[in-house]
Structure formats: structure tokens, C-alpha cells
Design an enzyme around this catalytic site. Structure first.
Site, PDB file in Angstrom:
ATOM      1  N   ASP A 294       0.852  -1.202   0.000  1.00 21.35           N
ATOM      2  CA  ASP A 294       0.000   0.000   0.000  1.00 21.35           C
ATOM      3  C   ASP A 294       0.886   1.251   0.000  1.00 21.35           C
ATOM      4  OD1 ASP A 294      -2.137   1.688   0.179  1.00 21.35           O
ATOM      5  OD2 ASP A 294      -2.713   1.131   2.225  1.00 21.35           O
ATOM      6  N   LYS A 296       0.880   3.849  -1.957  1.00 21.02           N
ATOM      7  CA  LYS A 296       0.199   5.117  -2.313  1.00 21.02           C
ATOM      8  C   LYS A 296       1.152   6.075  -3.018  1.00 21.02           C
ATOM      9  CE  LYS A 296      -3.301   4.945   1.305  1.00 21.02           C
ATOM     10  NZ  LYS A 296      -2.732   3.893   2.180  1.00 21.02           N
ATOM     11  N   ASP A 299       3.574  10.840  -6.813  1.00 28.61           N
ATOM     12  CA  ASP A 299       4.514  11.848  -7.313  1.00 28.61           C
ATOM     13  C   ASP A 299       4.500  11.852  -8.838  1.00 28.61           C
ATOM     14  OD1 ASP A 299       6.698  13.701  -7.385  1.00 28.61           O
ATOM     15  OD2 ASP A 299       7.320  12.919  -5.424  1.00 28.61           O
TER      16      ASP A 299
HETATM   17  N1  5IU Z   1      -6.404   2.881   4.087  1.00 26.25           N
HETATM   18  C1  5IU Z   1      -7.509   3.377   4.715  1.00 26.25           C
HETATM   19  N2  5IU Z   1      -8.304   4.256   4.073  1.00 26.25           N
HETATM   20  C2  5IU Z   1      -8.063   4.676   2.824  1.00 26.25           C
HETATM   21  C3  5IU Z   1      -6.917   4.149   2.171  1.00 26.25           C
HETATM   22  C4  5IU Z   1      -6.120   3.263   2.824  1.00 26.25           C
HETATM   23  O1  5IU Z   1      -7.792   3.047   5.853  1.00 26.25           O
HETATM   24  O2  5IU Z   1      -8.833   5.450   2.259  1.00 26.25           O
HETATM   25  I1  5IU Z   1      -6.511   4.718   0.318  1.00 26.25           I
HETATM   26  C5  5IU Z   1      -5.475   1.942   4.739  1.00 26.25           C
HETATM   27  C6  5IU Z   1      -4.825   2.454   5.975  1.00 26.25           C
HETATM   28  C7  5IU Z   1      -4.574   1.210   6.755  1.00 26.25           C
HETATM   29  C8  5IU Z   1      -5.736   0.314   6.392  1.00 26.25           C
HETATM   30  O3  5IU Z   1      -3.379   0.620   6.298  1.00 26.25           O
HETATM   31  O4  5IU Z   1      -6.157   0.743   5.096  1.00 26.25           O
HETATM   32  C9  5IU Z   1      -6.908   0.376   7.343  1.00 26.25           C
HETATM   33  O5  5IU Z   1      -6.531  -0.026   8.621  1.00 26.25           O
HETATM   34  P1  5IU Z   1      -7.553   0.007   9.871  1.00 26.25           P
HETATM   35  O6  5IU Z   1      -8.608  -1.064   9.578  1.00 26.25           O
HETATM   36  O7  5IU Z   1      -6.694  -0.344  11.048  1.00 26.25           O
HETATM   37  O8  5IU Z   1      -8.123   1.391   9.969  1.00 26.25           O
END
Ligand code: 5IU
Length: 452
Positions: A294, A296, A299
Site C-alpha cells: 500500500d 500510495k 509523485d
Molecule cells: N487505508 C484506509 N483508508 C483509505 C486508504 C487506505 O484506511 O482510504 I486509500 C489503509 C490504511 C490502513 C488500512 O493501512 O487501510 C486500514 O486499517 P484500519 O482497519 O486499522 O483502519
């Protein structure tokens, strides 16, 4: 007090509702057609309408009135004249000239604005107006609509905390017309049939099965992910946001059987090593799940390419899936290799995210065009050609103090037809991650099946 029924009968004479066979913008054949614009051609009816709409809001609590362009503009104007509450005008066109204001009129930040809409179907144009009005610092609490086509728009708005007041629903209109011998029973039945089927068609059409989605997908990683889902009866992606490689390896061994992928934030590890990645890869192979970094990316293409291929992590060497923003434009995605599934971020789960409706639409457009993109992260439905990944899923919590917002698996399957739920703390923070992983897998699969 103006009589609503009487008002409707007089309006009907202006031709605001026609019955027959009509092709709607969406291509659907409809047995009726509604156009409230002729109301502005009768000053007396427009005046009556404005009084009725103002009466709908029992406890008025707004300092401004704004109509959703164009049909509701004369209605909002008449309401403003009637109530002596100032009008603001929302522009429809935004051709992107930087400073051009979207709202015209005099207002101050923090004021509450009543929105007026003629006909509500899915609520799409209302959501756009709300966004623009809120962006200017105004608050929206109440929305008044003349006619509800009963296709789910009001429920969506209510869910987001807006109070929608409607003068008529399409059922009311049909009942009134029937009662007054303006519609025959046969016609009423036909319309009701259409309304039942049509609202189902719009908001409750059965989702595509994973098998069907697999047929639609060209990308090998998408096909693989869907095959694993079908095989394991799982749509669960565990997000292991822990900082030690030993914790990841341990969890991966324990919950690997229940997930289709494990999502990682490799840059939070304190002890990353190539050996760790190799071990994780062999667990993934043995337990049949994919590795989803993940990262993200966000850039310009050149930098993303370096971040993807170089540095300590060399993501391109081992990840099956990666996430990327599209903020830098479509060409920035060209740097990812063909064999990796790109998941773009169309919409975030956190409170106050800047990924609004317009942003999401543009992100989807970019994603649909790019053969490397297999789907998007989003909090609402996507076209069938894209897989939907939804984080912000938790059975026990509504959110955290840092902006995260949680929904249940059941809700994201029912409402967005998501394809994969992403669960982080719900699993890795729990006292028994194995039990929780099993529970989320079961709950996710049950919720998926319920939408078929
Ligand atoms: N994550 C989010 N929301 C988003 C995006 C990614 O929560 O909009 I794009 C990621 C962040 C974390 C995981 O790594 O998903 C969610 O974890 P929790 O279930 O602990 O919140």
C-alpha cells in the site's frame, strides 16, 4: 394553507408529468416523464409552490436559500421573495478558470443554507451542489425537494446526515391522479410495476459474481486475486500495519489461509531485509495469497518509478499489487510494470478527505483507460470493469481519533457492492487475530452472497 392536492392537480394541467413511453437519459424506458420547469410559466402556481416548500420545513433554521441549477432556480427565487431570506446562486458551469466563484451572492462563512431541488432521483446533482456549497464554508442541514422519484436518493442523503423534506413522492402523485380519474387503474399498475422494478434496477441490481468479474478482467493479477477469492470463499485483505518483520511473518502464517491478500506498509518496518521478503513470499505461495504493498505513490512518474524499483524495498521485485494515487495525472501510472496490479485511490475513507465526487469520477476515468489498473480503493460503487477495494472496515468500532471512519462488512457489500474488504486493526490489534480473521472472512463472504 394551500391544499397540496389542489396544487398538484393545477400543476398537472401545465403538463409537468406525462404518461406514455419515454427514454430517459440513462437509456431506461419509463412510462412517465417529469419536467417541473413549466411551473415557472405560471406565476401564481410558482408562488403557491414556494409557500408549500417553505411550509415543509417545520423548524426553519437557515439564513440562505440556494436552488440546484437550473430547474430549481425560479423556485428558490420565489421562496426567497416569500420568506425574505436571501438567495445565493450556484453556477452550473465551472470551466476551470481558477478564481471564478461557484456561488454568487452575499454570504458569510458558517451560515446555514437551505437547498432546493425540483426532482430527486439518485441524488447525484444534489451531492454536487452540497459539496460546492460546503466548500465555500456554508453549512447544509435541510434540503427541500418537490418530487421524489423514489430511487434511493433521499436515503443516501439521510445517511450522510442531511434532512430531506419532500413535497410529493411519485407514489403520492400517482395516487392523487388516480383518485381524480386522471389515470386508469391499468396505467397505475404499469407505473407501479416500473417503479418497483426500476428502483431495484438502479439501487439493487444484482452485483456481478467473482466468476463473472474474472471473465471481464484481462489483467493476470486481477484474475489470480479473483480465483483465490472463489477458491477460499474469501474477500478479505488483512492490512498488517505492524512495525516488526517477525510480527508480519507470524501473522501471515496464522491468518494466511483466510485471506486473499496481505496488505503491507513496508516503509513502517524497522528491520526490513531481503530475507524477510523471501520468507513472506514463500508463506504467500504456500498459503495462496497475494502481497499488496500500500505504497500510495503520489509523485510525478519519474520519482514514482524510482520509488517503485529502487531504494531499500525494491517493491517492483516482489509486490503483486500496489496502490497509487492519480493526483499526478494518467501518465504517472506508466512507470509500473505490466505484471503488477495497480489499484488506484479514487476515494479515501477518512473524514474530510479531499477525494470528492468530481475527483473520484476523474480517478475512475483514468483507471478505466489504463490496462495496468485492476481496480480502485473507494467508499462507493465503481463500474463493473474495476475491482473495488474498501478499507475502513471494522465490526466493533465506528472510527478513531485520527480521522478514520469504519463501516461493517455487511454495509460495504450491500451499499457499494465492494469486491474486497481491507481490515487492519480489527484483526492485527485483536487479542485473537486468527479468530477475527475467520470472522471477517465469514462475514465478508456472507455479505457478498447476500447481494447476489
Ligand atoms: N487505508 C484506509 N483508508 C483509505 C486508504 C487506505 O484506511 O482510504 I486509500 C489503509 C490504511 C490502513 C488500512 O493501512 O487501510 C486500514 O486499517 P484500519 O482497519 O486499522 O483502519
Amino acid at each position: 394553507m394551500i391544499d397540496k392536492e389542489n396544487f398538484l392537480l393545477k400543476s398537472y394541467e401545465l403538463g409537468i408529468i406525462k404518461f406514455g413511453e419515454f427514454t430517459l437519459k440513462s437509456g431506461i424506458q419509463s412510462p412517465f416523464y417529469i419536467d417541473l420547469r413549466p411551473l415557472a410559466s405560471s406565476p401564481s402556481l410558482l408562488k403557491e409552490l414556494s409557500e408549500l416548500l417553505l411550509e415543509e420545513i417545520q423548524e426553519p433554521n437557515y439564513q440562505l436559500i440556494c436552488g440546484v441549477p437550473y430547474a430549481a432556480l425560479p423556485m428558490a427565487t420565489a421562496m426567497s421573495l416569500e420568506s425574505e431570506i436571501p438567495l445565493i446562486i450556484k453556477r452550473k458551469e465551472n470551466k476551470g478558470y481558477g478564481t471564478k466563484k461557484m456561488l454568487e451572492g452575499i454570504f458569510t462563512v458558517g451560515q446555514t443554507c437551505l437547498l432546493v431541488e425540483d426532482v430527486i432521483t439518485s441524488g447525484k446533482s444534489l451531492f454536487e451542489t452540497i459539496e460546492e456549497v460546503e466548500r465555500e464554508g456554508l453549512k447544509v442541514k435541510d434540503i427541500v425537494v418537490v418530487l421524489d422519484r423514489e430511487q434511493g436518493g433521499i436515503e443516501l442523503l439521510n445517511e450522510k446526515g442531511y434532512k430531506v423534506h419532500k413535497l410529493f413522492s411519485i407514489q403520492n402523485v400517482i395516487d392523487i391522479l388516480y383518485k381524480n380519474n386522471l389515470l386508469k387503474e391499468k396505467e397505475v399498475l404499469k407505473i407501479k410495476d416500473f417503479l418497483n422494478g426500476n428502483s431495484l434496477a438502479i439501487s439493487k441490481k444484482p452485483r456481478l459474481k467473482y466468476e463473472e468479474k474474472k471473465e471481464l478482467q484481462e489483467h493476470p493479477v486481477a484474475k489470480k486475486l479473483l480465483s483465490i477469492a472463489i477458491e477460499k470463499k474469501s474477500n478479505l485483505i488483512a492490512s498488517l500495519d505492524v512495525t516488526q518483520t517477525s510480527e508480519i511473518l507470524d501473522l501471515a502464517k496464522k491468518i494466511g489461509d483466510y485471506v486473499v491478500a496481505i496488505k503491507l506498509h513496508t516503509d513502517i518496518l524497522t528491520d526490513f531485509s531481503v530475507d524477510y521478503i523471501n520468507e513472506l513470499k514463500s508463506i504467500a505461495q504456500e498459503k495462496n495469497f497475494l502481497l499488496f504493498e500500500d505504497r500510495k505513490f503520489g509523485d510525478i512518474g519519474n520519482t514514482q518509478q524510482l520509488q517503485f524499483e529502487q531504494g531499500v524495498y525494491k517493491i517492483s521485485d516482489w509486490a503483486d499489487l500496489i496502490t497509487s494515487h492519480v493526483i499526478a495525472g494518467e501518465n504517472s501510472l506508466n512507470v509500473f510494470s505490466e505484471n503488477i496490479g495497480v489499484v488506484t485511490i479514487a476515494e479515501m475513507s477518512s473524514k474530510g478527505t479531499l477525494t470528492d465526487v468530481t475527483y473520484k469520477q476523474k480517478a475512475i476515468q483514468i483507471s478505466e483507460k489504463n490496462s495496468k489498473v485492476i481496480g480502485c480503493v473507494a467508499q462507493s460503487s465503481l463500474p463493473d470493469s474495476l475491482l473495488l477495494f474498501t478499507p475502513g472496515v471494522n465490526l466493533d468500532s465506528k472510527g478513531d481519533s485520527k480521522g478514520q471512519q469504519f463501516n461493517t462488512p455487511e454495509k460495504v457489500f450491500r451499499e457499494y457492492y465492494t469486491d474486497f474488504i481491507i481490515v487492519g486493526r480489527g484483526i492485527y490489534k485483536s487479542a485473537n487475530p486468527v479468530e477475527e480473521a475467520q470472522k471477517y472472512r465469514e462475514e465478508g463472504w456472507r455479505s457478498y452472497e447476500a447481494t447476489l
